[in-house]
Design a protein around this motif. Sequence first.
Motif, short mmCIF file in Angstrom:
data_model
loop_
_atom_site.label_atom_id
_atom_site.label_comp_id
_atom_site.label_asym_id
_atom_site.label_seq_id
_atom_site.Cartn_x
_atom_site.Cartn_y
_atom_site.Cartn_z
N LEU A 33 0.84 -1.19 0.00
CA LEU A 33 0.00 0.00 0.00
C LEU A 33 0.88 1.24 0.00
N ALA A 35 0.89 5.07 0.69
CA ALA A 35 0.07 6.00 1.47
C ALA A 35 0.77 7.35 1.58
N LEU A 202 -7.85 4.56 3.98
CA LEU A 202 -7.04 3.52 4.60
C LEU A 202 -7.87 2.56 5.44
N ILE A 206 -6.08 -1.07 4.80
CA ILE A 206 -4.86 -1.26 5.58
C ILE A 206 -4.71 -2.70 6.05
N ALA A 209 -2.84 -5.09 3.54
CA ALA A 209 -1.49 -4.78 3.10
C ALA A 209 -0.44 -5.65 3.80
N VAL A 212 3.56 -1.24 3.91
CA VAL A 212 3.10 0.09 3.57
C VAL A 212 4.31 0.95 3.22
N LEU A 214 5.12 4.79 2.87
CA LEU A 214 4.58 6.10 3.20
C LEU A 214 5.42 7.19 2.55
N PRO A 227 2.32 -2.44 8.31
CA PRO A 227 1.25 -1.46 8.53
C PRO A 227 1.28 -0.83 9.92
N SER A 234 2.73 7.84 10.75
CA SER A 234 2.13 8.42 9.55
C SER A 234 1.28 9.65 9.88
#
Length: 551
Positions: A33, A35, A202, A206, A209, A212, A214, A227, A234
């Motif tokens: 993911l 993000a 998310l 989330i 995933a 992640v 970021l 995650p 985050s």
Amino acid sequence: MIRFEDVSVTYDGAAEPTVRGVDFEVPEGELVLLAGPSGVGKSTVLGAVSGLVPHFTGGTLRGRVTVAGRDTRTHKPRELADVVGTVGQDPLSHFVTDTVEDELAYGMESLGLAPEVMRRRVEETLDLLGLAALRDRPIATLSGGQQQRVAIGSVLTAHPSVLVLDEPTSALDPAAAEEVLAVLQRLVHDLGTTVLMAEHRLERVIQYADQVVLLPSPGAAPVLGSPAEVMAVSPVYPPVVALGRLAGWTPLPMTVRDARRRAGDLKQQLENALKGRGELRDQPQTRRTRAPSEPPTPVGALHSLSVTRARIQALRTIDLTITPGETVALMGRNGAGKSTLLNSLVGLVKPSSGTVRLGEAVPHRTAPRDLVRKVGLVPQEPRDLLYADTVAAECAAADKDAGASPGTCRALVTELLPGVTDDTHPRDLSEGQRLALALAVVLTARPPLLLLDEPTRGLDYAAKARLVAVLRGLAAEGHAIVLATHDVELAAEIAHRVVLLADGEVIADGPTADVVVSSPSFAPQVTKILAPQQWLTVSQVRAALPPEAAS
């Protein structure tokens, strides 16, 4: 499978790179993911995987991106098509045929697959994504969410080893989003497909995933981890994480199930806090979801409204009244008739039977220059409202059309979209940024009735909070607001009332807490975690707890 090696991308005319120092790897058979806040370059990173960046977008790519061993600088998108399947934020730009079945087959035709293989895969994909009933429908007649499922399906039929998805659930209702994500999870777990996905909602993704990535701010190096590790630092995070941060849970929960297992003490604190104030458990929610006033004259009313379009009955005998100061969330599955109802209120759709009124005005019989001061619509595709070459020109035109003082629209843009300069071209904005600009254009006329179709599509949590603040201010001034949305968290945060549609009919209409708490599909995360207590949002929980209890 996907490897970024110290990648930076600078677009033509830009003083600084959009992304820099991007260095990470997506292993085969994992769902990663991507993000970060709006405008940090997530779409640019995704575009670099498919070769669209820089071959299609222009600009300069430094570093190296490889997919299945192929360098995207030396392989154009068509030379990666057998490996990479891409679905962008705008499904309409993805389509090349007219009907659902033809669109699902087109990509396989381009790859030269045998007819019997194509037929089997089309049928499998129709079933996987719940599209079988739509197979012969013209794509132009589908709802935005249905079009998004077709776009995803057209990529899946080619069985790429890598899927690149930009906001794949943004226009989907909660049930459809779960179906699509379940399909993606099956592809990852059962077939070893590699998925790189960017998503602002998310709370939906989330838990699926494996890792992640970021992008914390424009030009900043990415942060990679599990995650839970990434969500701990985050700037964007879903309500389940926000509640975990508030309660001081370590590690942070990623799913409603994990949070429910740890919520016993928090629920007891909330119970004690309300008992200490002599309040009933559901009193804060009941008070919050009541409309702020009860004026006698509605700003909009539909009576026995029915609409038939392309031989499909989109709305059936709808009765609805909208009063000043009221915020109404229209909810329901894709294709339920939400956008058609909004279009009826703004005069874009003529009733087949029944009536639509804005005070004494009939929308489809009112001149646009007069209608703009009665009702404003921000559509699902905000670029439909944007035609100038710069943000400044858009704002100047909006001020002129609305008869507002110069600078009115620009002040709204600054509030909704801080940091965007006057000379920025609207096409260079992200999907969420274009939506914020279109909203500012519509709000310039200060219409008493404001309609928004999927207003949080493409918005991160900070942008959504700014939007909520603006809409609350408008409601407090007496503006009526109707949102067609699949964003259950937005409805919980702002709506006084929820109207549920199904197959063109109203199946529920009442205060937000009464409607969403009893619905497994439309209940927000906080409600699911703290049931049977009827809390809707983290902000409600924070306000209820004593200061020493909120960490």
